[in-house]
Design a protein around this motif. Structure first.
Motif, PDB file in Angstrom:
ATOM      1  N   VAL A  79       0.833  -1.208   0.000  1.00 46.81           N
ATOM      2  CA  VAL A  79       0.000   0.000   0.000  1.00 46.81           C
ATOM      3  C   VAL A  79       0.866   1.256   0.000  1.00 46.81           C
ATOM      4  O   VAL A  79       0.536   2.260  -0.644  1.00 46.81           O
ATOM      5  CB  VAL A  79      -0.951  -0.015   1.212  1.00 46.81           C
ATOM      6  CG1 VAL A  79      -1.731   1.304   1.301  1.00 46.81           C
ATOM      7  CG2 VAL A  79      -1.919  -1.193   1.118  1.00 46.81           C
ATOM      8  N   ALA A  80       1.992   1.209   0.709  1.00 49.24           N
ATOM      9  CA  ALA A  80       2.855   2.394   0.835  1.00 49.24           C
ATOM     10  C   ALA A  80       3.358   2.883  -0.515  1.00 49.24           C
ATOM     11  O   ALA A  80       3.606   4.089  -0.686  1.00 49.24           O
ATOM     12  CB  ALA A  80       4.031   2.075   1.754  1.00 49.24           C
ATOM     13  N   ARG A  81       3.500   1.974  -1.479  1.00 49.17           N
ATOM     14  CA  ARG A  81       3.995   2.392  -2.791  1.00 49.17           C
ATOM     15  C   ARG A  81       3.060   3.402  -3.463  1.00 49.17           C
ATOM     16  O   ARG A  81       3.503   4.227  -4.259  1.00 49.17           O
ATOM     17  CB  ARG A  81       4.204   1.165  -3.686  1.00 49.17           C
ATOM     18  CG  ARG A  81       5.410   0.322  -3.295  1.00 49.17           C
ATOM     19  CD  ARG A  81       5.799  -0.631  -4.403  1.00 49.17           C
ATOM     20  NE  ARG A  81       4.821  -1.687  -4.592  1.00 49.17           N
ATOM     21  CZ  ARG A  81       4.843  -2.854  -3.947  1.00 49.17           C
ATOM     22  NH1 ARG A  81       5.789  -3.097  -3.062  1.00 49.17           N
ATOM     23  NH2 ARG A  81       3.919  -3.775  -4.181  1.00 49.17           N
ATOM     24  N   PHE A  82       1.779   3.322  -3.133  1.00 48.39           N
ATOM     25  CA  PHE A  82       0.830   4.278  -3.712  1.00 48.39           C
ATOM     26  C   PHE A  82       1.028   5.682  -3.138  1.00 48.39           C
ATOM     27  O   PHE A  82       0.598   6.669  -3.745  1.00 48.39           O
ATOM     28  CB  PHE A  82      -0.609   3.824  -3.450  1.00 48.39           C
ATOM     29  CG  PHE A  82      -1.039   2.639  -4.266  1.00 48.39           C
ATOM     30  CD1 PHE A  82      -1.397   2.783  -5.600  1.00 48.39           C
ATOM     31  CD2 PHE A  82      -1.091   1.365  -3.702  1.00 48.39           C
ATOM     32  CE1 PHE A  82      -1.812   1.692  -6.354  1.00 48.39           C
ATOM     33  CE2 PHE A  82      -1.498   0.269  -4.441  1.00 48.39           C
ATOM     34  CZ  PHE A  82      -1.852   0.426  -5.783  1.00 48.39           C
ATOM     35  N   PHE A  83       1.663   5.760  -1.954  1.00 46.92           N
ATOM     36  CA  PHE A  83       1.795   7.037  -1.262  1.00 46.92           C
ATOM     37  C   PHE A  83       3.246   7.467  -1.099  1.00 46.92           C
ATOM     38  O   PHE A  83       3.596   8.137  -0.127  1.00 46.92           O
ATOM     39  CB  PHE A  83       1.106   6.956   0.113  1.00 46.92           C
ATOM     40  CG  PHE A  83      -0.364   6.662   0.026  1.00 46.92           C
ATOM     41  CD1 PHE A  83      -1.270   7.660  -0.246  1.00 46.92           C
ATOM     42  CD2 PHE A  83      -0.839   5.366   0.198  1.00 46.92           C
ATOM     43  CE1 PHE A  83      -2.628   7.408  -0.339  1.00 46.92           C
ATOM     44  CE2 PHE A  83      -2.192   5.086   0.111  1.00 46.92           C
ATOM     45  CZ  PHE A  83      -3.092   6.104  -0.158  1.00 46.92           C
ATOM     46  N   SER A  84       4.081   7.092  -2.033  1.00 48.63           N
ATOM     47  CA  SER A  84       5.485   7.486  -1.974  1.00 48.63           C
ATOM     48  C   SER A  84       5.599   9.010  -2.050  1.00 48.63           C
ATOM     49  O   SER A  84       4.710   9.688  -2.588  1.00 48.63           O
ATOM     50  CB  SER A  84       6.262   6.861  -3.131  1.00 48.63           C
ATOM     51  OG  SER A  84       5.862   7.451  -4.358  1.00 48.63           O
ATOM     52  N   PRO A  85       6.691   9.581  -1.537  1.00 51.04           N
ATOM     53  CA  PRO A  85       6.869  11.038  -1.612  1.00 51.04           C
ATOM     54  C   PRO A  85       6.759  11.584  -3.037  1.00 51.04           C
ATOM     55  O   PRO A  85       6.179  12.661  -3.254  1.00 51.04           O
ATOM     56  CB  PRO A  85       8.269  11.250  -1.028  1.00 51.04           C
ATOM     57  CG  PRO A  85       8.448  10.100  -0.076  1.00 51.04           C
ATOM     58  CD  PRO A  85       7.766   8.942  -0.735  1.00 51.04           C
ATOM     59  N   ASP A 192      -4.240  -1.177 -10.074  1.00 50.95           N
ATOM     60  CA  ASP A 192      -4.877  -0.386  -9.028  1.00 50.95           C
ATOM     61  C   ASP A 192      -4.760  -1.090  -7.684  1.00 50.95           C
ATOM     62  O   ASP A 192      -4.136  -2.154  -7.568  1.00 50.95           O
ATOM     63  CB  ASP A 192      -6.344  -0.100  -9.375  1.00 50.95           C
ATOM     64  CG  ASP A 192      -7.206  -1.364  -9.414  1.00 50.95           C
ATOM     65  OD1 ASP A 192      -6.694  -2.460  -9.093  1.00 50.95           O
ATOM     66  OD2 ASP A 192      -8.398  -1.259  -9.754  1.00 50.95           O
ATOM     67  N   LEU A 193      -5.335  -0.498  -6.642  1.00 47.34           N
ATOM     68  CA  LEU A 193      -5.225  -1.049  -5.293  1.00 47.34           C
ATOM     69  C   LEU A 193      -5.684  -2.498  -5.237  1.00 47.34           C
ATOM     70  O   LEU A 193      -4.993  -3.355  -4.661  1.00 47.34           O
ATOM     71  CB  LEU A 193      -6.058  -0.197  -4.326  1.00 47.34           C
ATOM     72  CG  LEU A 193      -6.157  -0.748  -2.898  1.00 47.34           C
ATOM     73  CD1 LEU A 193      -4.812  -0.681  -2.202  1.00 47.34           C
ATOM     74  CD2 LEU A 193      -7.227   0.015  -2.104  1.00 47.34           C
ATOM     75  N   PHE A 194      -6.832  -2.797  -5.820  1.00 45.36           N
ATOM     76  CA  PHE A 194      -7.372  -4.151  -5.739  1.00 45.36           C
ATOM     77  C   PHE A 194      -6.487  -5.151  -6.463  1.00 45.36           C
ATOM     78  O   PHE A 194      -6.242  -6.260  -5.969  1.00 45.36           O
ATOM     79  CB  PHE A 194      -8.805  -4.181  -6.286  1.00 45.36           C
ATOM     80  CG  PHE A 194      -9.792  -3.443  -5.435  1.00 45.36           C
ATOM     81  CD1 PHE A 194     -10.361  -4.046  -4.326  1.00 45.36           C
ATOM     82  CD2 PHE A 194     -10.133  -2.135  -5.723  1.00 45.36           C
ATOM     83  CE1 PHE A 194     -11.269  -3.373  -3.524  1.00 45.36           C
ATOM     84  CE2 PHE A 194     -11.029  -1.444  -4.932  1.00 45.36           C
ATOM     85  CZ  PHE A 194     -11.603  -2.062  -3.829  1.00 45.36           C
ATOM     86  N   GLY A 195      -5.987  -4.774  -7.630  1.00 40.81           N
ATOM     87  CA  GLY A 195      -5.109  -5.673  -8.372  1.00 40.81           C
ATOM     88  C   GLY A 195      -3.829  -5.974  -7.613  1.00 40.81           C
ATOM     89  O   GLY A 195      -3.368  -7.120  -7.563  1.00 40.81           O
ATOM     90  N   VAL A 196      -3.236  -4.952  -7.004  1.00 41.07           N
ATOM     91  CA  VAL A 196      -2.006  -5.139  -6.237  1.00 41.07           C
ATOM     92  C   VAL A 196      -2.241  -6.067  -5.046  1.00 41.07           C
ATOM     93  O   VAL A 196      -1.435  -6.965  -4.769  1.00 41.07           O
ATOM     94  CB  VAL A 196      -1.465  -3.766  -5.763  1.00 41.07           C
ATOM     95  CG1 VAL A 196      -0.380  -3.935  -4.706  1.00 41.07           C
ATOM     96  CG2 VAL A 196      -0.923  -2.979  -6.950  1.00 41.07           C
ATOM     97  N   LEU A 197      -3.343  -5.875  -4.340  1.00 36.74           N
ATOM     98  CA  LEU A 197      -3.619  -6.704  -3.160  1.00 36.74           C
ATOM     99  C   LEU A 197      -3.957  -8.144  -3.543  1.00 36.74           C
ATOM    100  O   LEU A 197      -3.574  -9.084  -2.846  1.00 36.74           O
ATOM    101  CB  LEU A 197      -4.764  -6.082  -2.354  1.00 36.74           C
ATOM    102  CG  LEU A 197      -4.472  -4.704  -1.745  1.00 36.74           C
ATOM    103  CD1 LEU A 197      -5.707  -4.168  -1.030  1.00 36.74           C
ATOM    104  CD2 LEU A 197      -3.287  -4.769  -0.792  1.00 36.74           C
ATOM    105  N   VAL A 198      -4.659  -8.318  -4.646  1.00 36.12           N
ATOM    106  CA  VAL A 198      -4.961  -9.674  -5.121  1.00 36.12           C
ATOM    107  C   VAL A 198      -3.682 -10.405  -5.483  1.00 36.12           C
ATOM    108  O   VAL A 198      -3.478 -11.574  -5.108  1.00 36.12           O
ATOM    109  CB  VAL A 198      -5.933  -9.609  -6.328  1.00 36.12           C
ATOM    110  CG1 VAL A 198      -5.932 -10.939  -7.078  1.00 36.12           C
ATOM    111  CG2 VAL A 198      -7.339  -9.271  -5.856  1.00 36.12           C
ATOM    112  N   ARG A 199      -2.791  -9.732  -6.194  1.00 39.06           N
ATOM    113  CA  ARG A 199      -1.531 -10.374  -6.578  1.00 39.06           C
ATOM    114  C   ARG A 199      -0.632 -10.635  -5.369  1.00 39.06           C
ATOM    115  O   ARG A 199       0.249 -11.494  -5.429  1.00 39.06           O
ATOM    116  CB  ARG A 199      -0.796  -9.520  -7.610  1.00 39.06           C
ATOM    117  CG  ARG A 199      -1.403  -9.589  -9.008  1.00 39.06           C
ATOM    118  CD  ARG A 199      -0.418  -9.113 -10.071  1.00 39.06           C
ATOM    119  NE  ARG A 199      -0.049  -7.724  -9.829  1.00 39.06           N
ATOM    120  CZ  ARG A 199      -0.739  -6.672 -10.267  1.00 39.06           C
ATOM    121  NH1 ARG A 199      -1.852  -6.868 -10.964  1.00 39.06           N
ATOM    122  NH2 ARG A 199      -0.324  -5.448 -10.022  1.00 39.06           N
TER     123      ARG A 199
END
Length: 357
Positions: A79-85, A192-199
């Motif tokens: 999840v953190a990758r979505f909120f990188s600086p 997207d978020l869902f795809g990343v979490l599923v994988r």
């Protein structure tokens, strides 16, 4: 709180810890002070409400805020990758454009009468921004906002049984929508978020649990932060970033958070029993602004984004805030266990500020 590092609050049924140094120690020791109760409903849910939630398979297994186990790190990293600086910095132009559009609407509306800065300006931009960052499209933003407010009240409020039932239906609708997104992601996982979490190999319930609170915390708490900042900024000519830090120190939208003791332990010189629920004061007790976002392995992933959005909102709305006055000295408030903000900020044009010097 000097000399009283922890006190039992009979009304809340929680041990209150407000001294910033003690709060810091608790947050940095998740093994002794576990996050297991972080997203448990503060008011026990009625049988009817639980039945509604179970009807959609509602479950919140340990994932982020309520997880101190080995699965926490990989989920958080994903999840953190979505909120990188870099990603946060890149979203500033979008944030500024979204707020500017709404400031124009508010300025036009003020010609006819009072305007609610929460509804007109603060409500939707944080949702649109976080959805963009998470790669989520085709989301009904007004529905997401309503689901979010209802879920916060259900889990951190004091609703009676009738109200619980209403809120449970809303939470169940939200959860049902999340499940549909998970099904679609399993069929064709994207970036997207869902795809990343599923994988990542998470179960449906784990993906839904991550998305459930991420989609709430990622935008509703920022709306509340901006709302509080707007109220403070009316009639002031101050640096926007400084005002944001002031709000975070003194009256953040997330003033408290919960932990529970894993065993008999102490806070300062006060002994707490095993299983003692703790309410940590994050803001308003003389601590640093950064404490509003927590510390350690559960520090808010969106801290940088929230700061940016609040600053940009104040900068963009500065010309409006300079010519208005508050209609209500004490606006109605969102008052939940761990969330606090003005429910509305009604303003009207201030004739005195419109006159030339």
């Amino acid at each position: 709180m000097t000399g009283c590092p922890a006190r039992y609050d009979e009304e809340l049924g929680l041990w209150a810890v407000d001294e910033p140094a003690e709060v810091r120690e608790v947050l940095l020791d998740p093994e002794t002070f576990r996050p297991d109760n972080a997203v448990v409903a503060h008011s026990p849910l009625s049988v009817k409400a639980l039945r509604v939630l179970s009807g959609v398979g509602f479950a919140l297994p340990p994932t982020l805020a309520n997880n101190a186990g080995p699965s926490h790190r990989p989920i958080r990293a994903a999840v953190a990758r979505f909120f990188s600086p870099a990603r946060v910095a890149a979203v500033e132009p979008l944030t500024r454009r979204l707020v500017a559009e709404r400031v124009d609407v508010a300025l036009a509306g003020l010609r006819s009468g009072p305007v609610d800065l929460v509804e007109v300006i603060a409500a939707e931009p944080p949702a649109l921004v976080v959805l963009d960052m998470l790669g989520l499209r085709d989301v009904d933003v007004p529905a997401l906002k309503a689901w979010s407010r209802d879920s916060l009240e259900l889990f951190w409020g004091w609703p009676d049984e009738d109200r619980q039932l209403e809120l449970a239906h809303s939470a169940a609708e939200f959860y049902g929508w999340l499940r549909k997104r998970v099904v679609a992601a399993r069929r064709l996982p994207g970036e997207d978020l869902f795809g990343v979490l599923v994988r990542l190999g998470l179960s449906d319930e784990e993906v839904c649990a991550v998305a459930y609170f991420l989609l709430i915390a990622g935008q509703e708490t920022t709306t509340q932060l901006i709302s509080t900042a707007f109220l403070r900024m009316i009639g002031r000519v101050d640096d926007a970033a400084a005002v944001v830090e002031e709000v975070l120190r003194e009256s953040s939208s997330v003033p408290t958070w919960r932990r529970v003791t894993a065993g008999v332990t102490t806070v300062g010189d006060v002994e707490l029993p095993a299983g003692a629920p703790i309410l940590l004061g994050l803001t308003g007790h003389g601590g640093p602004a950064d404490l509003a976002f927590g510390l350690g392995i559960h520090r808010c992933l969106g801290a940088g984004l929230a700061r940016l959005e609040a600053r940009v909102a104040l900068e963009t709305a500065a010309p409006l805030l300079a010519v208005v006055q508050a209609v209500e000295a004490e606006p109605p408030m969102i008052e939940l266990l761990s969330f606090r903000a003005p429910a509305r900020v009604l303003v009207a044009l201030d004739p005195a500020r419109l006159q030339p010097c």
